[in-house]
Scaffold this motif. Structure first.
Motif, PDB file in Angstrom:
ATOM      1  N   ILE A   1     119.096  57.909  17.146  1.00  0.00           N
ATOM      2  CA  ILE A   1     118.524  57.462  16.266  1.00  0.00           C
ATOM      3  C   ILE A   1     119.384  58.762  15.204  1.00  0.00           C
ATOM      4  CG2 ILE A   1     116.882  56.763  13.872  1.00  0.00           C
ATOM      5  CD1 ILE A   1     116.957  55.088  16.199  1.00  0.00           C
ATOM      6  N   VAL A   2     120.496  57.489  14.256  1.00  0.00           N
ATOM      7  CA  VAL A   2     121.433  58.818  13.194  1.00  0.00           C
ATOM      8  C   VAL A   2     121.135  58.162  11.798  1.00  0.00           C
ATOM      9  CG1 VAL A   2     123.569  58.786  11.868  1.00  0.00           C
ATOM     10  CG2 VAL A   2     123.144  58.690  14.619  1.00  0.00           C
ATOM     11  N   ILE A   3     120.280  59.164  10.718  1.00  0.00           N
ATOM     12  CA  ILE A   3     120.206  58.605  10.082  1.00  0.00           C
ATOM     13  C   ILE A   3     121.081  59.240   8.900  1.00  0.00           C
ATOM     14  CG2 ILE A   3     118.618  58.752   7.715  1.00  0.00           C
ATOM     15  CD1 ILE A   3     116.388  59.644  10.017  1.00  0.00           C
ATOM     16  N   ASP A   4     122.315  57.756   8.182  1.00  0.00           N
ATOM     17  CA  ASP A   4     123.543  58.086   7.565  1.00  0.00           C
ATOM     18  C   ASP A   4     123.305  58.341   6.168  1.00  0.00           C
ATOM     19  OD1 ASP A   4     126.024  58.826   7.443  1.00  0.00           O
ATOM     20  OD2 ASP A   4     126.107  57.476   6.380  1.00  0.00           O
ATOM     21  N   SER A   5     123.558  59.194   5.533  1.00  0.00           N
ATOM     22  CA  SER A   5     122.996  59.287   3.568  1.00  0.00           C
ATOM     23  C   SER A   5     124.859  59.454   3.564  1.00  0.00           C
ATOM     24  CB  SER A   5     122.505  60.557   3.131  1.00  0.00           C
ATOM     25  OG  SER A   5     123.048  61.559   3.654  1.00  0.00           O
ATOM     26  N   GLY A   6     125.407  58.003   3.853  1.00  0.00           N
ATOM     27  CA  GLY A   6     126.637  57.605   2.453  1.00  0.00           C
ATOM     28  C   GLY A   6     128.106  58.687   3.295  1.00  0.00           C
ATOM     29  N   SER A   7     128.026  58.748   4.522  1.00  0.00           N
ATOM     30  CA  SER A   7     129.221  59.320   5.201  1.00  0.00           C
ATOM     31  C   SER A   7     130.543  58.076   5.201  1.00  0.00           C
ATOM     32  CB  SER A   7     129.168  59.275   6.949  1.00  0.00           C
ATOM     33  OG  SER A   7     128.417  59.793   7.174  1.00  0.00           O
ATOM     34  N   THR A   8     132.129  58.889   4.859  1.00  0.00           N
ATOM     35  CA  THR A   8     133.203  58.160   5.230  1.00  0.00           C
ATOM     36  C   THR A   8     133.829  58.404   4.835  1.00  0.00           C
ATOM     37  OG1 THR A   8     133.243  59.921   2.444  1.00  0.00           O
ATOM     38  CG2 THR A   8     132.715  57.760   2.186  1.00  0.00           C
ATOM     39  N   ASP A   9     134.187  59.595   6.146  1.00  0.00           N
ATOM     40  CA  ASP A   9     135.045  60.178   6.721  1.00  0.00           C
ATOM     41  C   ASP A   9     135.706  60.088   8.289  1.00  0.00           C
ATOM     42  OD1 ASP A   9     132.667  60.959   8.253  1.00  0.00           O
ATOM     43  OD2 ASP A   9     132.979  63.477   8.166  1.00  0.00           O
ATOM     44  N   GLY A  10     135.429  58.830   8.908  1.00  0.00           N
ATOM     45  CA  GLY A  10     135.436  58.536   9.628  1.00  0.00           C
ATOM     46  C   GLY A  10     133.258  58.324  10.644  1.00  0.00           C
ATOM     47  N   THR A  11     132.553  58.971  10.159  1.00  0.00           N
ATOM     48  CA  THR A  11     132.113  58.886  11.369  1.00  0.00           C
ATOM     49  C   THR A  11     130.547  57.776  11.632  1.00  0.00           C
ATOM     50  OG1 THR A  11     131.211  61.391  10.096  1.00  0.00           O
ATOM     51  CG2 THR A  11     129.486  59.824  11.300  1.00  0.00           C
ATOM     52  N   LEU A  12     130.857  56.450  10.926  1.00  0.00           N
ATOM     53  CA  LEU A  12     130.038  55.195  11.245  1.00  0.00           C
ATOM     54  C   LEU A  12     131.083  54.731  12.190  1.00  0.00           C
ATOM     55  CD1 LEU A  12     128.444  54.295   7.448  1.00  0.00           C
ATOM     56  CD2 LEU A  12     127.486  55.973   9.697  1.00  0.00           C
ATOM     57  N   GLU A  13     132.893  54.797  11.488  1.00  0.00           N
ATOM     58  CA  GLU A  13     133.903  53.995  12.921  1.00  0.00           C
ATOM     59  C   GLU A  13     133.538  54.500  14.401  1.00  0.00           C
ATOM     60  OE1 GLU A  13     134.798  53.168   8.784  1.00  0.00           O
ATOM     61  OE2 GLU A  13     134.038  55.172  10.025  1.00  0.00           O
ATOM     62  N   TYR A  14     133.113  55.503  14.187  1.00  0.00           N
ATOM     63  CA  TYR A  14     132.587  56.684  15.826  1.00  0.00           C
ATOM     64  C   TYR A  14     131.424  56.346  16.258  1.00  0.00           C
ATOM     65  CZ  TYR A  14     131.035  60.047  19.276  1.00  0.00           C
ATOM     66  OH  TYR A  14     130.243  60.266  20.015  1.00  0.00           O
ATOM     67  N   LEU A  15     130.415  56.037  15.741  1.00  0.00           N
ATOM     68  CA  LEU A  15     129.635  55.643  15.896  1.00  0.00           C
ATOM     69  C   LEU A  15     128.990  54.276  15.949  1.00  0.00           C
ATOM     70  CD1 LEU A  15     127.031  57.176  13.358  1.00  0.00           C
ATOM     71  CD2 LEU A  15     127.475  58.249  15.605  1.00  0.00           C
ATOM     72  N   LYS A  16     129.688  53.219  15.728  1.00  0.00           N
ATOM     73  CA  LYS A  16     129.635  51.580  15.843  1.00  0.00           C
ATOM     74  C   LYS A  16     130.014  51.386  16.927  1.00  0.00           C
ATOM     75  CE  LYS A  16     130.981  49.990  11.644  1.00  0.00           C
ATOM     76  NZ  LYS A  16     131.875  49.280  11.065  1.00  0.00           N
ATOM     77  N   SER A  17     130.578  53.096  17.805  1.00  0.00           N
ATOM     78  CA  SER A  17     131.123  52.329  19.554  1.00  0.00           C
ATOM     79  C   SER A  17     130.682  52.961  20.733  1.00  0.00           C
ATOM     80  CB  SER A  17     132.504  52.921  19.663  1.00  0.00           C
ATOM     81  OG  SER A  17     132.400  54.335  19.620  1.00  0.00           O
ATOM     82  N   ILE A  18     129.134  53.395  19.694  1.00  0.00           N
ATOM     83  CA  ILE A  18     127.710  53.969  20.967  1.00  0.00           C
ATOM     84  C   ILE A  18     126.670  53.505  21.725  1.00  0.00           C
ATOM     85  CG2 ILE A  18     127.673  56.129  21.858  1.00  0.00           C
ATOM     86  CD1 ILE A  18     129.833  56.738  21.353  1.00  0.00           C
ATOM     87  N   ASN A  19     127.076  52.671  22.306  1.00  0.00           N
ATOM     88  CA  ASN A  19     125.374  51.551  22.526  1.00  0.00           C
ATOM     89  C   ASN A  19     124.677  51.962  22.569  1.00  0.00           C
ATOM     90  OD1 ASN A  19     127.482  49.403  23.661  1.00  0.00           O
ATOM     91  ND2 ASN A  19     127.431  50.316  25.877  1.00  0.00           N
ATOM     92  N   LYS A  20     123.538  53.083  22.548  1.00  0.00           N
ATOM     93  CA  LYS A  20     122.492  53.909  22.069  1.00  0.00           C
ATOM     94  C   LYS A  20     122.068  54.619  20.921  1.00  0.00           C
ATOM     95  CE  LYS A  20     121.003  55.036  26.882  1.00  0.00           C
ATOM     96  NZ  LYS A  20     120.095  56.519  27.831  1.00  0.00           N
ATOM     97  N   VAL A  21     123.595  54.153  20.110  1.00  0.00           N
ATOM     98  CA  VAL A  21     123.205  54.823  18.458  1.00  0.00           C
ATOM     99  C   VAL A  21     122.804  53.639  17.952  1.00  0.00           C
ATOM    100  CG1 VAL A  21     124.310  56.103  17.094  1.00  0.00           C
ATOM    101  CG2 VAL A  21     124.707  56.740  18.971  1.00  0.00           C
ATOM    102  N   GLU A  22     121.795  53.901  17.322  1.00  0.00           N
ATOM    103  CA  GLU A  22     121.640  53.440  16.226  1.00  0.00           C
ATOM    104  C   GLU A  22     121.606  53.597  14.339  1.00  0.00           C
ATOM    105  OE1 GLU A  22     117.192  51.657  17.002  1.00  0.00           O
ATOM    106  OE2 GLU A  22     118.274  51.308  18.917  1.00  0.00           O
ATOM    107  N   VAL A  23     121.915  53.164  13.678  1.00  0.00           N
ATOM    108  CA  VAL A  23     122.429  53.817  12.465  1.00  0.00           C
ATOM    109  C   VAL A  23     121.767  53.171  11.501  1.00  0.00           C
ATOM    110  CG1 VAL A  23     123.918  54.514  10.570  1.00  0.00           C
ATOM    111  CG2 VAL A  23     124.340  54.845  13.052  1.00  0.00           C
TER     112      VAL A  23
END
Length: 325
Positions: free
Chosen positions: A39-61
């Motif tokens: 579980i990744v709790i994101d508080s406003g990333s704008t640097d490519g973090t979210l794009e990377y996380l979208k590619s990982i199956n077990k990650v929920e944002v």
């Protein structure tokens, strides 16, 4: 017959964690104990973090407004978003030293009646990290357990002992779900993990430290960051444990020891030796200044200390990226 492990989820608060978060996620997915999810709790990333996380199956944002972030309450949200038996808390720029991290921490819980276990964070031998902080294991440490027979026992501990009992660290900690349901994190600017340890001990629960479970974690600092980080640390430790800081000026003997260690670890690299020597001395000056101003403020009373703390630490300082030096 293969061993059946309890279900486990990892909780990671994130903001602009790229690229370090790649090593964090990959290290968790390569553990000998399989994670149910991250579980990744994101508080406003704008640097490519979210794009990377979208590619990982077990990650929920889970997205939250940056203004609502709290070291304690944001981590409580991680509990609400899961139903796993165990919850592993870490940070975006920490990565497991090996594939046995989670297994080591789980074993510690299963071999005792502890409700949570805290591992260790160490510095790898990278040239962009201060060689004085590089980790060199000496012996294999045994797990340490703390439990109070009654709440008043905590009051009888010295300030240093209180800090030792509660040196908890959410950079690398594994909790039973029931432990966080009984004692959730508080809404604080700093030290939610150490406050949790104190409150859990006062409940009569056992907590464990196993420094065989390690993550790599390191921040470059500048003098301003060091001053503020230490000032708020001193403030927290005084309010929570009654501990008064006592940082001394860097002596000639200390300086010679620093040079000796750098020579030994960097060998024939005068440029790097001078860089890290200067870096270390500047941070030590900031540490002494922070301790001095803290104690001068405390001598004038808690109202003065609180005002000075708000002046310097009202807004949390941000560490440098590890490539910045």
């Amino acid at each position: 017959m293969s061993r059946v492990y309890p279900s486990i989820a990892a909780i990671i608060p994130v903001k602009n964690g790229f690229p370090e978060i790649k090593d964090c996620i990959e290290g968790l997915l390569n553990q000998s104990v399989p994670l149910s999810r991250i579980i990744v709790i994101d508080s406003g990333s704008t640097d490519g973090t979210l794009e990377y996380l979208k590619s990982i199956n077990k990650v929920e944002v889970k997205h939250i407004d940056p203004s609502t972030f709290s070291h304690g309450l944001t981590r409580n949200l991680g509990l609400e978003l899961t139903n796993e038996e165990l919850l592993y808390y870490t940070v975006q720029d920490a990565r497991p030293v090996d594939s046995l991290l989670l297994q080591t921490l789980i074993n510690t819980l299963e071999e005792s009646d502890a409700v949570a276990v805290c591992g260790q964070q160490v510095t790898p031998h990278d040239l962009n990290k201060n060689p004085l902080d590089w980790f060199f294991p000496i012996t294999k440490p045994e797990p340490i357990y703390y439990q109070l027979t009654e709440p008043s026992e905590f009051d009888r501990l010295s300030p240093e002992q209180k800090k030792q009992f509660c040196s908890w660290d959410n950079v690398n900690a594994l909790y039973k779900r029931s432990a966080l349901e009984e004692v959730p994190f508080e809404q604080v600017v700093f030290g939610e993990d150490m406050i949790w340890a104190k409150r859990t001990l006062l409940k009569g629960r056992k907590i464990a430290y196993n420094y065989n479970g390690r993550v790599y974690h390191y921040h470059l600092e500048n003098p301003e960051y060091t001053f503020k980080r230490l000032f708020t640390t001193f403030y927290f430790r005084y309010v929570t444990f009654g501990l008064v800081p006592n940082v001394q000026r860097t002596s000639i003997k200390d300086r010679l020891k620093i040079i000796y260690i750098l020579l030994k670890r960097l060998k024939f690299s005068p440029t790097r030796i001078w860089k890290w020597y200067s870096y270390t001395i500047e941070l030590k000056k900031a540490a002494f200044k922070s301790s001095l101003i803290f104690n001068q403020s405390l001598a004038k009373g808690m109202d003065e200390l609180e005002q000075v703390h708000e002046k310097y630490c009202g807004k949390a300082p941000v560490p440098l990226k590890n490539t910045a030096l």
